[in-house]
Design a protein around this motif. Sequence first.
Motif, PDB file in Angstrom:
ATOM      1  N   GLY A 144      74.671  40.889  11.483  1.00  0.00           N
ATOM      2  CA  GLY A 144      73.407  40.775  11.686  1.00  0.00           C
ATOM      3  C   GLY A 144      72.634  39.761  10.740  1.00  0.00           C
ATOM      4  N   ALA A 145      72.517  40.096  10.536  1.00  0.00           N
ATOM      5  CA  ALA A 145      72.793  39.295   8.626  1.00  0.00           C
ATOM      6  C   ALA A 145      72.706  37.921   8.885  1.00  0.00           C
ATOM      7  CB  ALA A 145      72.111  40.094   7.375  1.00  0.00           C
ATOM      8  N   LEU A 146      73.356  37.699   9.594  1.00  0.00           N
ATOM      9  CA  LEU A 146      74.212  36.246   9.511  1.00  0.00           C
ATOM     10  C   LEU A 146      73.106  34.767   9.907  1.00  0.00           C
ATOM     11  CD1 LEU A 146      76.616  34.391  11.033  1.00  0.00           C
ATOM     12  CD2 LEU A 146      75.678  34.281  12.618  1.00  0.00           C
ATOM     13  N   SER A 147      73.145  34.092   8.669  1.00  0.00           N
ATOM     14  CA  SER A 147      71.794  32.679   8.141  1.00  0.00           C
ATOM     15  C   SER A 147      72.948  31.841   7.908  1.00  0.00           C
ATOM     16  CB  SER A 147      71.076  32.628   7.406  1.00  0.00           C
ATOM     17  OG  SER A 147      70.292  32.233   7.263  1.00  0.00           O
ATOM     18  N   LEU A 148      73.070  30.986   8.956  1.00  0.00           N
ATOM     19  CA  LEU A 148      73.503  29.530   8.568  1.00  0.00           C
ATOM     20  C   LEU A 148      72.639  28.278   8.944  1.00  0.00           C
ATOM     21  CD1 LEU A 148      77.334  30.253  10.769  1.00  0.00           C
ATOM     22  CD2 LEU A 148      77.048  30.059   8.675  1.00  0.00           C
ATOM     23  N   GLY A 149      73.205  27.333   8.094  1.00  0.00           N
ATOM     24  CA  GLY A 149      72.293  25.910   8.692  1.00  0.00           C
ATOM     25  C   GLY A 149      70.645  26.528   7.538  1.00  0.00           C
ATOM     26  N   PRO A 150      69.954  25.380   7.457  1.00  0.00           N
ATOM     27  CA  PRO A 150      69.923  24.513   8.689  1.00  0.00           C
ATOM     28  C   PRO A 150      70.672  23.075   8.824  1.00  0.00           C
ATOM     29  CG  PRO A 150      67.655  23.803   7.068  1.00  0.00           C
ATOM     30  CD  PRO A 150      69.192  25.382   6.266  1.00  0.00           C
ATOM     31  N   TRP A 151      70.744  22.735   9.923  1.00  0.00           N
ATOM     32  CA  TRP A 151      71.312  21.266  10.063  1.00  0.00           C
ATOM     33  C   TRP A 151      70.370  19.897  11.255  1.00  0.00           C
ATOM     34  CZ3 TRP A 151      73.556  25.499  12.749  1.00  0.00           C
ATOM     35  CH2 TRP A 151      73.390  25.919  13.719  1.00  0.00           C
ATOM     36  N   PRO A 152      70.327  19.044  10.975  1.00  0.00           N
ATOM     37  CA  PRO A 152      69.896  18.490  11.615  1.00  0.00           C
ATOM     38  C   PRO A 152      70.664  18.018  12.772  1.00  0.00           C
ATOM     39  CG  PRO A 152      71.349  17.179  10.537  1.00  0.00           C
ATOM     40  CD  PRO A 152      70.989  18.582   9.559  1.00  0.00           C
ATOM     41  N   VAL A 153      70.065  18.098  13.855  1.00  0.00           N
ATOM     42  CA  VAL A 153      70.885  18.178  15.615  1.00  0.00           C
ATOM     43  C   VAL A 153      70.230  15.916  15.774  1.00  0.00           C
ATOM     44  CG1 VAL A 153      70.087  18.039  18.086  1.00  0.00           C
ATOM     45  CG2 VAL A 153      69.711  20.389  16.283  1.00  0.00           C
ATOM     46  N   ARG A 154      70.757  15.449  15.394  1.00  0.00           N
ATOM     47  CA  ARG A 154      70.820  13.730  16.161  1.00  0.00           C
ATOM     48  C   ARG A 154      71.012  13.577  18.128  1.00  0.00           C
ATOM     49  NH1 ARG A 154      73.208  13.833  10.733  1.00  0.00           N
ATOM     50  NH2 ARG A 154      71.118  13.833   9.255  1.00  0.00           N
ATOM     51  N   GLY A 155      70.872  14.909  18.425  1.00  0.00           N
ATOM     52  CA  GLY A 155      71.335  14.032  19.532  1.00  0.00           C
ATOM     53  C   GLY A 155      72.065  15.033  20.708  1.00  0.00           C
ATOM     54  N   PHE A 156      72.116  15.266  22.064  1.00  0.00           N
ATOM     55  CA  PHE A 156      73.159  16.201  23.081  1.00  0.00           C
ATOM     56  C   PHE A 156      74.004  15.829  23.621  1.00  0.00           C
ATOM     57  CE2 PHE A 156      69.251  14.461  25.200  1.00  0.00           C
ATOM     58  CZ  PHE A 156      69.755  14.066  26.236  1.00  0.00           C
ATOM     59  N   ASP A 157      74.999  16.347  24.029  1.00  0.00           N
ATOM     60  CA  ASP A 157      75.946  15.648  24.515  1.00  0.00           C
ATOM     61  C   ASP A 157      76.003  16.417  25.991  1.00  0.00           C
ATOM     62  OD1 ASP A 157      76.595  14.444  22.484  1.00  0.00           O
ATOM     63  OD2 ASP A 157      78.109  16.492  21.693  1.00  0.00           O
ATOM     64  N   LEU A 158      76.870  15.843  26.814  1.00  0.00           N
ATOM     65  CA  LEU A 158      77.541  16.154  28.732  1.00  0.00           C
ATOM     66  C   LEU A 158      78.809  16.583  27.969  1.00  0.00           C
ATOM     67  CD1 LEU A 158      76.688  16.248  31.568  1.00  0.00           C
ATOM     68  CD2 LEU A 158      77.303  14.183  32.074  1.00  0.00           C
ATOM     69  N   PHE A 159      79.160  17.608  28.708  1.00  0.00           N
ATOM     70  CA  PHE A 159      80.724  17.888  28.878  1.00  0.00           C
ATOM     71  C   PHE A 159      80.965  18.648  30.184  1.00  0.00           C
ATOM     72  CE2 PHE A 159      78.968  19.291  23.869  1.00  0.00           C
ATOM     73  CZ  PHE A 159      79.778  19.331  23.573  1.00  0.00           C
ATOM     74  N   GLN A 160      82.376  18.714  30.419  1.00  0.00           N
ATOM     75  CA  GLN A 160      83.172  18.615  31.454  1.00  0.00           C
ATOM     76  C   GLN A 160      83.495  19.506  30.819  1.00  0.00           C
ATOM     77  OE1 GLN A 160      85.040  15.816  33.467  1.00  0.00           O
ATOM     78  NE2 GLN A 160      86.843  17.468  34.144  1.00  0.00           N
ATOM     79  N   SER A 161      83.369  21.247  31.899  1.00  0.00           N
ATOM     80  CA  SER A 161      84.368  22.114  31.494  1.00  0.00           C
ATOM     81  C   SER A 161      85.512  22.294  32.563  1.00  0.00           C
ATOM     82  CB  SER A 161      83.462  23.514  32.090  1.00  0.00           C
ATOM     83  OG  SER A 161      84.311  24.723  31.577  1.00  0.00           O
ATOM     84  N   SER A 162      87.039  22.942  32.850  1.00  0.00           N
ATOM     85  CA  SER A 162      87.995  22.825  32.945  1.00  0.00           C
ATOM     86  C   SER A 162      88.112  23.862  33.110  1.00  0.00           C
ATOM     87  CB  SER A 162      88.818  21.711  32.419  1.00  0.00           C
ATOM     88  OG  SER A 162      88.719  20.018  32.436  1.00  0.00           O
ATOM     89  N   LEU A 163      88.539  24.731  33.978  1.00  0.00           N
ATOM     90  CA  LEU A 163      89.021  26.490  34.148  1.00  0.00           C
ATOM     91  C   LEU A 163      90.077  25.818  33.872  1.00  0.00           C
ATOM     92  CD1 LEU A 163      86.451  27.658  36.346  1.00  0.00           C
ATOM     93  CD2 LEU A 163      86.524  27.528  33.614  1.00  0.00           C
TER      94      LEU A 163
END
Length: 177
Positions: A144-163
């Motif tokens: 419950g007390a998980l705390s990770l980061g901070p980190w820089p976000v420099r962009g976003f990605d398009l993903f394909q999901s194969s089931l």
Amino acid sequence: MNQRRLFIALPLPEPIGEALLDTMEGVNGARWQDADNLHITLRFIGEVDRHSFDDVVTALESVSFRPFTTRLEGVGHFETRSRAKAIWARVEHSAELADLKYSIEMACRRAGLPAETRKFVPHVTVARLNNSSAPVGLWLAKHGALSLGPWPVRGFDLFQSSLTENGAIYSKITSFQ
């Protein structure tokens, strides 16, 4: 017609993913995520044909992106019919993340996709659960007390999901900055 199952996400830096992997134990029957599958989903698109795929990519290229920082703070779970279906790490809310989500949503609509109707709960899925999975209360309390980061976000990605029968396999198609 060739269909692709798509989603838009923020990748996690390797140290953040490694730290999440260290939490992945203690719930019998959970299907823990692989390091390659850890991300922050911004928009699930679903199945699209080649024409719609091209429209989505073109629309996403027009999204104005401003770098920002984010972090993980706490954990939670999604449930249906009073049964946990997934456990996750919570992404800290920020105006920058909300703005990016909105810009991506508007781009998807310009590409002809229907509006997203689910409330945006920024998170990283840690495990998927089924009816035979153990209760998650102890895991939630322990992390419950998980705390990770901070980190820089420099962009976003398009993903394909194969089931597959062993779960989804995610492949990055392209990045936007």
